[in-house]
Enzyme design. Structure first.
Site, PDB file in Angstrom:
ATOM      1  CG  ASP A 357      19.616  -3.062  -4.388  1.00 27.73           C
ATOM      2  OD1 ASP A 357      18.847  -3.672  -3.636  1.00 27.73           O
ATOM      3  OD2 ASP A 357      19.421  -1.890  -4.769  1.00 27.73           O
ATOM      4  CD  GLU A 393      16.339  -6.685  -4.343  1.00 29.37           C
ATOM      5  OE1 GLU A 393      15.605  -6.539  -3.342  1.00 29.37           O
ATOM      6  OE2 GLU A 393      17.011  -5.763  -4.838  1.00 29.37           O
TER       7      GLU A 393
END
Length: 722
Positions: A357, A393
């Protein structure tokens, strides 16, 4: 009853955390700026402190001690002494009990009480003040874990070839909470995700790899307390070595050891079925938030080492995550914390990879994101982590945070350019009213070579495979596929933030009516757009990723930020599942697997001699009138339909084989006649056989001649010959 020592024996400096060994427990914790670190031992309930004893050190920033006679199951916390000098970046406060960052079992419940903060709430000096109330009785605590029993689930882990991977992003709880074939006692749990009914669905879809939303121990944000909402997605990790008990079945939820066992059993069962398990991990921020947040672990142990501070005002934390703080992964001991956590989940819990993330945070240095940063360098050299998937990401919330295509080595990356091109092409409009032309669609269909195979590599690692592009239409953060063709704007009122949260301007379109409708024309347009997008996803070059529920029409009522909706908004709506759409998605995955031209690990080029035994593999683009695309065709703002010819022909000395596939895309609202080219460059025109019509107007197996009428909002795939 255990006799607690008054003085700890010298301890080992590794591994960090609490380790049962030699008839006792070894403790090791890092703090470069503390002047004293104390081990606090608690009763089984974690409410009464029984003993407090100092760790020895520091040696190279490590505080250690060995407690003979201690056993697994012992509950403990840490207290760190040192300067309380917020303007210098230090927030030591021995009144606050701290959770060991390496805790493998966590007991208690975080309630975000006033005494969990290092300063008195409401004090005129705010976080510069010091709160000396002891929060020990209510603070979260670690429990010494016993060695995990049995072999690691890695023992039966599948190893899918990169070109075969089809990802499926899924929330452990949301997948099964409303699944009628999964026993109620198992719904919403690790065990539920590994139930035979769940596995049967994954296998039918043809997915190879489950990408789980966060499963590490997470807590709710302070603003959710008292609202009846909770952090459902789990992007607020506090325990980097502990599976979240909220995702375990009710029978074991209150026993951390049993939670870990259930997680391992889930991984083992999925592996037995040939399914890989990837974890979404959050090493970019913690629940301690900004300087106004609570003191739970890293802040109290050594804020100046663990977090990135504002260089102009060290009393404030840098916030490139938009979550209040930023973990300082550039620091060697913080790099170690992250790598140790990753190794634990692979080696002990058996997982097959990670989706990072806000991944640019991991490579941030004082000069910005660096593909050669210490973390990436260490990660690429680790022999255990070399075996697993690494997914980025590729953006964070700071200037310079968009790093798509700039990750090193074998990282795969979420490609939002594919998302926007696929949506815009079939919806008829791009971001902010722009249009998605043929060129943009073609680039994204062919794995975004402009991003992942640029003329001048920007990732420090040279050329990368087309499979580095993870293509997706929808993910947890945003609209579901069903909602993006049913709504023209977000509907996040249930989140309690007056619809201000969630991304504005996300590509979507309602085809004339907001939300559900009985209008048959609108319903058909939505269905065709949805199926055409799914076909684009599964038939494009790169690595496809489905968002769970998109394969059967799951919606969230237009909520594009359902992070706090642990209810029927966030859970998959199995009772309303469209069985025909599941079958269609499964057929797309089958076609992808059956035809190597749809999932190449090397780049296409016109007339490219790939060097594979003399094989010639090419991708050529054609105008619907049948001629190869010309510059004026690519630049035609009013023209969108096009076809792609993928060809492979055996050359001299190569095995005798050839294959040609023709993909025709008509995003317009009316049928369009396509001229069909010769299947292999330089050969005579031959017949084609229909493999797929996304609209369902034509059946597979039909023979096609020189022309074909492609239905409105339709994608058609043909194979040369019979």
């Amino acid at each position: 009853m255990t006799a607690f020592p008054d003085v700890l024996q010298p301890g080992r400096h590794e591994p960090l955390g609490a380790t049962a060994r030699d008839g006792g427990v070894n403790f090791a914790v890092f703090s470069a700026h503390a002047t004293r670190v104390e081990l606090c031992l608690y009763d089984e309930a974690g409410t009464t402190e029984l003993k407090r004893v100092a760790l020895q050190g520091p040696v190279d920033g490590l505080w250690t001690g060995f407690a003979p006679g201690l056993r697994p199951g012992q509950v403990y916390g840490l207290r760190a002494h040192g300067p309380h000098a917020p303007r210098e970046g230090h927030r030591f406060n021995p009144s606050k009990l701290l959770l060991d960052p390496y805790a493998r079992e966590i007991v208690g419940e975080f309630r975000c009480l006033p005494e969990d903060h290092g300063y008195p709430l409401g004090h005129p000096d705010g976080p510069l003040a010091l709160d000396e109330r002891d929060n020990g009785p209510t603070a979260l605590k670690a429990r010494v874990a016993a060695p995990l029993a049995g072999a690691s689930p890695r023992a039966n882990a599948p190893r899918h070839a990169p070109a075969d991977v089809v990802l499926y992003e899924v929330h452990v709880k949301g997948f099964s909470m409303r699944h009628p074939e999964i026993p109620e006692a198992l719904r919403g749990s690790y065990a539920g995700l590994a139930h035979p009914a769940a596995i049967a669905h994954f296998k039918r879809l043809g997915v190879t790899t489950l990408s789980l939303l966060p499963v590490q121990h997470a807590v709710d944000e302070p603003h959710l307390f008292g609202t009846g909402l909770r952090n459902y997605w789990g992007y607020n990790t506090l325990g980097f070595f502990a599976p979240d008990p909220r995702l375990a079945s009710g029978a074991v939820r209150h026993d951390p050891a049993a939670v870990a066992a259930e997680f391992r059993a889930m991984v083992h069962a999925l592996h037995e079925a040939g399914l890989e398990v990837v974890l979404d991990v959050v090493y970019n921020h913690t629940p301690e938030g900004n300087e106004w947040g609570p003191t739970l672990s890293l802040r109290g142990l050594d804020q100046k080492s663990y977090y990135r501070l504002d260089p102009e005002d060290p009393s404030r934390l840098q916030n490139v995550t938009a979550c209040g703080n930023t973990v300082n992964v550039e620091h060697p001991r913080v790099t170690q914390l992250v790598l140790d956590s990753l190794r634990f989940w692979v080696g002990e819990m058996g997982v097959d990879g990670f989706r990072f993330d806000l991944a640019p945070v991991l490579g941030r240095t004082s000069a910005g994101h660096d593909p050669a940063s210490p973390f990436y360098t260490a990660l690429r050299q680790d022999p255990l982590l070399a075996q697993v998937h690494l997914i980025a990401e590729p953006w964070d919330a700071a200037p310079g945070g968009y790093q798509l295509g700039r990750f090193p080595g074998r990282f795969m990356e979420w490609n939002d350019k594919f998302r926007d091109a696929a949506r815009g092409f079939w919806l008829g409009h791009g971001p902010e009213g722009t249009t998605i032309g043929r060129g943009e669609f073609a680039r994204r269909f062919s794995a975004s070579s402009d991003v992942f195979d640029p003329a001048t590599p920007t990732n420090g690692g040279g050329r990368r495979s087309p499979l580095a592009s993870i293509n997706f239409l929808a993910v947890h953060d945003g609209y579901t596929l069903s909602d993006l063709v049913s709504y023209a704007g977000k509907h996040n009122e249930a989140n309690g933030e007056d619809n201000r949260d969630g991304r504005d301007g996300e590509l979507c379109g309602n085809f004339g009516v907001e939300g559900p409708t009985d209008d048959p024309v609108i319903r058909q347009a939505r269905e065709r757009a949805r199926r055409a997008m799914l076909a684009t996803l599964l038939l494009s070059q790169g690595t496809p990723m489905l968002y769970s529920g998109d394969e059967f029409g799951n919606g969230q009522g237009g909520n594009n930020n359902a992070y706090c909706q642990d209810n029927e908004i966030g859970w998959l709506d199995w009772p309303s599942a469209d069985a025909s759409l599941i079958a269609f998605t499964a057929e797309l995955a089958r076609l992808r697997k059956a035809h190597g031209l749809l999932r190449r690990a090397s780049w296409f080029a016109a007339g490219d001699d790939a060097g594979n035994g003399g094989d010639r593999v090419s991708l050529r683009w054609f105008h619907p009138e049948g001629h190869e695309m010309r510059a004026e065709d690519w630049n035609d703002a009013d023209g969108h339909a096009l076809s792609a010819l993928l060809s492979e022909a055996g050359g001299e000395g190569a095995a005798t084989r050839s294959e040609s596939l023709l993909l025709m895309a008509n995003p317009g609202g009316q049928p369009r006649s396509f001229g069909l080219p010769a299947p292999i460059p330089g050969t005579a025109t031959a017949s084609w056989t229909l493999l797929l019509d996304s609209t369902g107007e034509s059946s597979p197996g039909a023979r096609v001649g020189d022309t074909l009428l492609v239905p409105a909002r339709g994608l058609v795939l043909c194979r040369a010959g019979g």
